[in-house]
Design a protein around this motif. Structure first.
Motif, mmCIF file in Angstrom:
data_model
loop_
_atom_site.group_PDB
_atom_site.id
_atom_site.type_symbol
_atom_site.label_atom_id
_atom_site.label_comp_id
_atom_site.label_asym_id
_atom_site.label_seq_id
_atom_site.Cartn_x
_atom_site.Cartn_y
_atom_site.Cartn_z
ATOM 1 N N ALA A 19 16.287 73.953 43.154
ATOM 2 C CA ALA A 19 16.689 74.830 42.056
ATOM 3 C C ALA A 19 16.072 74.396 40.732
ATOM 4 O O ALA A 19 16.133 73.223 40.369
ATOM 5 N N ALA A 20 15.499 75.346 40.015
ATOM 6 C CA ALA A 20 14.950 75.061 38.690
ATOM 7 C C ALA A 20 16.080 74.765 37.703
ATOM 8 O O ALA A 20 15.940 73.920 36.827
ATOM 9 N N GLN A 21 17.217 75.457 37.865
ATOM 10 C CA GLN A 21 18.369 75.275 36.990
ATOM 11 C C GLN A 21 19.629 75.185 37.843
ATOM 12 O O GLN A 21 20.384 76.166 37.963
ATOM 13 N N PRO A 22 19.892 74.016 38.440
ATOM 14 C CA PRO A 22 21.036 73.889 39.344
ATOM 15 C C PRO A 22 22.374 74.284 38.724
ATOM 16 O O PRO A 22 23.183 74.926 39.386
ATOM 17 N N ALA A 23 22.618 73.948 37.469
ATOM 18 C CA ALA A 23 23.909 74.276 36.846
ATOM 19 C C ALA A 23 24.115 75.780 36.764
ATOM 20 O O ALA A 23 25.199 76.284 37.080
ATOM 21 N N ALA A 24 23.096 76.511 36.381
ATOM 22 C CA ALA A 24 23.200 77.970 36.297
ATOM 23 C C ALA A 24 23.342 78.574 37.687
ATOM 24 O O ALA A 24 24.131 79.501 37.900
ATOM 25 N N HIS A 26 24.633 77.139 40.238
ATOM 26 C CA HIS A 26 25.975 76.780 40.707
ATOM 27 C C HIS A 26 26.963 77.903 40.401
ATOM 28 O O HIS A 26 27.786 78.262 41.249
ATOM 29 N N ASP A 43 23.715 67.549 37.023
ATOM 30 C CA ASP A 43 22.961 68.743 37.413
ATOM 31 C C ASP A 43 21.820 68.393 38.356
ATOM 32 O O ASP A 43 20.918 69.196 38.578
ATOM 33 N N ARG A 44 21.866 67.182 38.943
ATOM 34 C CA ARG A 44 20.817 66.763 39.869
ATOM 35 C C ARG A 44 21.104 67.235 41.285
ATOM 36 O O ARG A 44 20.201 67.652 42.000
ATOM 37 N N CYS A 59 17.972 69.493 42.013
ATOM 38 C CA CYS A 59 16.942 69.624 40.991
ATOM 39 C C CYS A 59 15.599 69.247 41.619
ATOM 40 O O CYS A 59 15.546 68.673 42.718
ATOM 41 N N HIS A 60 14.508 69.585 40.948
ATOM 42 C CA HIS A 60 13.187 69.328 41.520
ATOM 43 C C HIS A 60 12.982 67.855 41.866
ATOM 44 O O HIS A 60 12.422 67.535 42.907
ATOM 45 N N GLU A 112 17.587 82.995 41.205
ATOM 46 C CA GLU A 112 16.284 82.327 41.125
ATOM 47 C C GLU A 112 15.308 82.853 42.163
ATOM 48 O O GLU A 112 14.216 82.327 42.311
#
Length: 127
Positions: A19-24, A26, A43-44, A59-60, A112
């Motif tokens: 995910a480029a933006q894991p928190a979003a 989520h 957010d990892r 995260c990446h 995403e």
């Protein structure tokens, strides 16, 4: 190699999405699909418990060497209100495939662009 003696995996232990933006992302998985948070490393790595397995957003940096998403298939009781929840959470329903006696699959795209499927077993006859 003789495949007849190769032991089959016992279960699906984990599936993760890069995910480029894991928190979003989520927010989408929690609100649209109702996934229950099991573990979170900021957010990892955001991990959910689903049945006897785990599904996570990575995260990446955590995902390496993987660089792109996967398709996850979740078994559900039905598709009622699924399209509304998915759209309201920023996703897109791509369609439903009826597989007859095998059941049906609703395919969707998360915010995403990852493809996710919901699988519904065929209802047993009530006669």
């Amino acid at each position: 190699m003789n495949h007849s003696t190769t032991e089959s995996p016992k279960r699906l232990q984990n599936v993760f999405v890069v995910a480029a933006q894991p928190a979003a992302l989520h927010e989408f998985y929690q609100n649209a699909l109702g996934l229950q948070l099991k573990f979170r490393d900021q957010d990892r790595w955001i991990q959910y418990g689903v049945g006897n397995t785990s599904v996570a957003l990575a995260c990446h940096e955590e995902a390496l060497p993987a660089t792109s998403g996967v398709v996850m298939v979740f078994e559900v009781e039905g598709f009622e209100q699924a399209a509304e929840r998915i759209a309201a959470s920023g996703g897109e329903v791509l369609g439903i495939r009826d597989m007859g006696a095998h059941g049906a699959v609703l395919s969707l795209r998360d915010p995403e662009g990852n493809i996710v499927q919901l699988f519904k077993r065929q209802a047993l006859p009530t006669s």
